[in-house]
Design an enzyme around this catalytic site. Structure first.
Site, mmCIF file in Angstrom:
data_model
loop_
_atom_site.group_PDB
_atom_site.id
_atom_site.type_symbol
_atom_site.label_atom_id
_atom_site.label_comp_id
_atom_site.label_asym_id
_atom_site.label_seq_id
_atom_site.Cartn_x
_atom_site.Cartn_y
_atom_site.Cartn_z
ATOM 1 N N HIS A 517 19.751 70.918 74.761
ATOM 2 C CA HIS A 517 19.086 70.049 75.963
ATOM 3 C C HIS A 517 18.922 69.763 77.223
ATOM 4 O O HIS A 517 18.282 70.961 77.756
ATOM 5 C CB HIS A 517 18.391 68.651 75.547
ATOM 6 N N GLU A 518 19.946 69.543 77.985
ATOM 7 C CA GLU A 518 19.804 69.794 78.633
ATOM 8 C C GLU A 518 20.383 71.401 79.280
ATOM 9 O O GLU A 518 19.675 71.695 80.434
ATOM 10 C CB GLU A 518 21.290 68.335 79.424
ATOM 11 N N HIS A 521 18.047 73.450 79.850
ATOM 12 C CA HIS A 521 17.147 72.936 80.732
ATOM 13 C C HIS A 521 17.544 74.091 82.163
ATOM 14 O O HIS A 521 16.801 74.629 82.891
ATOM 15 C CB HIS A 521 16.838 71.504 81.486
ATOM 16 N N GLU A 578 10.258 70.269 79.137
ATOM 17 C CA GLU A 578 11.010 69.139 77.812
ATOM 18 C C GLU A 578 10.631 69.600 76.196
ATOM 19 O O GLU A 578 12.271 69.489 75.530
ATOM 20 C CB GLU A 578 11.017 68.364 78.223
ATOM 21 N N ASP A 582 13.986 70.240 74.204
ATOM 22 C CA ASP A 582 13.927 70.447 73.008
ATOM 23 C C ASP A 582 14.124 71.369 71.683
ATOM 24 O O ASP A 582 15.169 71.235 70.868
ATOM 25 C CB ASP A 582 13.177 69.584 72.694
HETATM 26 ZN ZN ZN Z 1 15.173 67.117 79.255
#
Ligand code: ZN
Length: 678
Positions: A517-518, A521, A578, A582
């Protein structure tokens, strides 16, 4: 505005009331990873996977009265709170042999816990600040007085600090951003549905009650509260909403200081900058120019008494959590009970642990890391980050929609992401922050001043990329687009996110997805606008950017269609970054799992295949009950989607999920069209 993208903002509170009343210092049992007892087998996983994976947990874990939500993050946060309490109680004894770090955290906590001393001092520690407001003779003094309030951490009018220059991210420049509102987003001041109107009425009543507590007559307090609401509404008119704040182009306006002064003739910038003792500079980023104009109009068009009321209110609001009991309870009544739906104030020790962590995070963090996070744990986490990076590399290389030219740039950016694991290499030096035993409010104000000065001193200096924006015990993680690094505090690197005893599938489904997830980003709608150096620069071919935007629109449409509670739609654009993270995080962690399985199906455990365990493990990190108020607040103003949709919104896009659970093509958890970017 902190330009940090967090994994979840729903991590602030944690408690089960009752434990707190006992003298028991033992932390409750650490939360479990993959939990068979959480599953509700009466639900078809292809119809509603979230309720399949979490149904029984949701039934058995009601929201504690001092919480507005209760989920797996909270369980772990709670566990960490007990660990921190043990450290702080030990160091709070007045022992002359403590080193200076332990003296600071111990005396801070001791003073915070001494409610009797706080109540007996009353509001006296705030008097110099309130006097500085009341003693103003003309509006030409507002900028100077505001400087003094900002130094004490008061969030009035705007925020000012040093932040990386978007286009030259190695250097910090002076940055002024919008601020000074009492509600979570500007839209709260204008929404005209019944709940929003009622919330504004309750805020006005709350402001009046706080003024009465400070000694105003009820009639005067009511009039002043009206004035404050009018000023905040005028400020809100010039503010950007949260969705627009995510767009780098909308919050980057570098200009000479002289231009800002021309834009805001009623505000004496020289006076302000002298007051805060700012390093000198010639140009700055004015994040939201329209807001600055609105603020200038507020100063110009209101009489001095009105501006004083607004500044007094913001001062009381900032200090409320550390003031005497009546203020704390009134503050909770609005921000806890009304806004979030919590029923009871958290026990004092939990609030004091939280404030110590907020104000002295890297002092408290040293003892925390020594207790819970050995070097082997750091090495293990790093290994997993490297596996996820390898999966993302493979994923980018195999994308059919991206041209080789842009792929090369994307892979370059990926290869230059820095991995920060557990805690900082060098601890923050708090030696200039004076923590006085028995002076809770003073400690809090001095800590605010320390932090304000620390940020201010960055202006004109190189960016220190080794610095952390979260303390080590934090149950969260973030990617910083301006530094191109991922940050995983020690607090999240334990069950249910990482479990040394669990099988690979469980860990890839939890911490693996968090890491993915990070990393993703760096390539969401916001992160993709920054290059490998962290500079705002378009490294895409126009054709690839067009493709990307088209694929992203699929997510916007998908999440726009989700409804939270009775009537609030998730904001597809606000949550786009986000949701992209995800979905992308799941895909690359799933790839990493298959890689670890080495092309074999792997063995079943408890009648579940490794892939099924992977998906259940992911869903279970999001098991969460929430009050209707909290769900609404989150949907209206938070970049993260509601937990149910963080699960169902993601798995329904994955053919891998449908295959693992044998879902038919027309099942609700099989989305058409499926959205996928990374
Ligand atoms: Zn996030």
């Amino acid at each position: 505005m902190r330009r940090v993208l967090t994994l979840s903002a729903v991590v602030l509170f944690a408690a089960i009331l009752g434990w707190a009343q006992t003298a028991n210092n033992n932390p409750p049992k650490a939360p479990a990873s993959f939990d068979l007892n959480a599953i509700d087998k009466s639900v078809d996983p292809c119809v509603d996977f979230y309720h399949y994976a979490c149904g029984t947990w949701l039934k058995n874990n009601p929201i504690p009265p001092d919480q507005s939500s209760w989920g797996r993050f909270n369980e772990l946060h709670e566990h960490n709170q007990y660990v921190l309490r043990g450290i702080l109680e030990k160091q709070s004894a007045d022992n002359p042999s403590r080193n200076s770090v332990d003296q600071k955290i111990g005396d801070y906590y001791f003073s915070c816990m001494d409610e009797a001393a706080i109540d007996s001092k009353g509001t006296a520690p705030l008097k110099p600040y309130i006097d500085s407001i009341n003693n103003m003779q003309s509006k030409s003094e507002v900028a100077g007085v505001l400087a003094g309030l900002h130094k004490a951490g008061v969030n009035a009018f705007f925020g000012f600090d040093g932040e990386p220059d978007f286009k030259d991210s190695k250097v910090n420049i002076a940055t002024a951003n919008q601020g000074g509102l009492s509600l979570p987003d500007r839209d709260y001041y204008f929404n005209d549905d019944a709940k929003s109107v009622e919330l504004r009425q309750k805020l006005e009543q709350h402001i009046a009650k706080m003024f009465v507590l400070y000694g105003e007559s009820p009639a005067q307090a009511a009039a002043d509260a009206k004035t404050v609401m009018k000023i905040e509404t005028d400020l809100a008119k010039g503010s950007l909403n949260r969705t627009d704040q995510r767009d780098p182009a909308k919050v980057y306006h570098k200009m000479p200081l002289s231009e800002l002064q021309k834009m805001t003739p009623a505000f004496m910038w020289n006076q302000y900058l002298t007051g805060i003792q700012s390093p000198s500079f010639e140009s700055l980023n004015v994040g939201m120019p329209d807001f600055m104009k609105a603020m200038d109009q507020v100063v110009a068009n209101n009489d001095l008494a009105a501006v004083k009321s607004y500044l007094r209110w913001q001062t009381l609001r900032t200090a409320a959590p550390v003031l005497p009991k009546a203020f704390v309870e009134e503050n909770f009544d609005f921000y806890g009970r009304t806004l979030r739906g919590a029923k009871e104030l958290r026990p004092r020790w939990k609030r004091c642990v939280q404030y110590t962590d907020n104000d002295l995070g890297e002092a408290l963090g040293q003892a925390y890391v020594a207790e819970v996070y050995p070097p082997e744990a750091k090495a293990r986490t790093l290994r997993m980050v490297h596996e996820l990076e390898a999966a993302l590399k493979q994923d980018i290389s195999e994308l059919s929609w991206m041209t080789p030219e842009t792929k090369k740039q994307a892979l370059e950016k990926l290869s230059r992401i820095d991995n920060k694991i557990g805690y900082p290499d060098k601890w923050r030096d708090y030696s200039t922050l004076n923590i006085v035993r028995g002076d809770a409010i003073g400690n809090s104000l001095r800590a605010n001043q320390f932090e304000f000065n620390r940020q201010l001193k960055k202006i004109g200096q190189p960016v220190d990329r080794s610095e952390w924006e979260m303390s080590p015990p934090t149950v969260n993680a973030y990617y910083n687009p301006l530094e191109n690094n991922v940050n995983f505090p020690a607090g999240i690197l334990q069950p249910p996110f990482y479990d040394q005893k669990a099988d690979d599938a469980v860990n890839y489904g939890a911490i693996g997805v968090v890491i993915g997830h990070e990393l993703t980003h760096g390539f969401d709608d916001q992160g993709s606008q920054f290059d490998a150096d962290g500079n705002l620069r378009d490294w895409w071919t126009p054709k690839d950017r067009e493709q990307f935007d088209k694929l992203e629109q699929c997510f916007v449409n998908e999440y726009d269609s989700f409804v939270v509670g009775e009537d609030v739609h998730i904001k597809g654009k606000l949550t786009l970054g986000e949701n992209t993270a995800d979905n992308g995080g799941m895909i690359i962690s799933h790839m990493a799992l298959l890689d670890a399985l080495g092309g074999k199906p792997g063995k079943e455990i408890d009648d579940y295949t490794p892939e099924q365990r992977f998906f259940i493990s992911y869903a279970q990190i999001w098991c969460q009950n929430e009050t209707p108020q909290q769900a609404r607040l989150q949907a209206l103003s938070n970049e993260h989607s509601d937990p149910k949709y963080r699960v169902n919104g993601v798995v329904s896009n994955m053919a891998e999920f449908a295959k693992a659970f044998g879902c038919k093509p027309d099942a609700p958890m099989v989305r058409k069209p499926a959205c996928r970017v990374w």
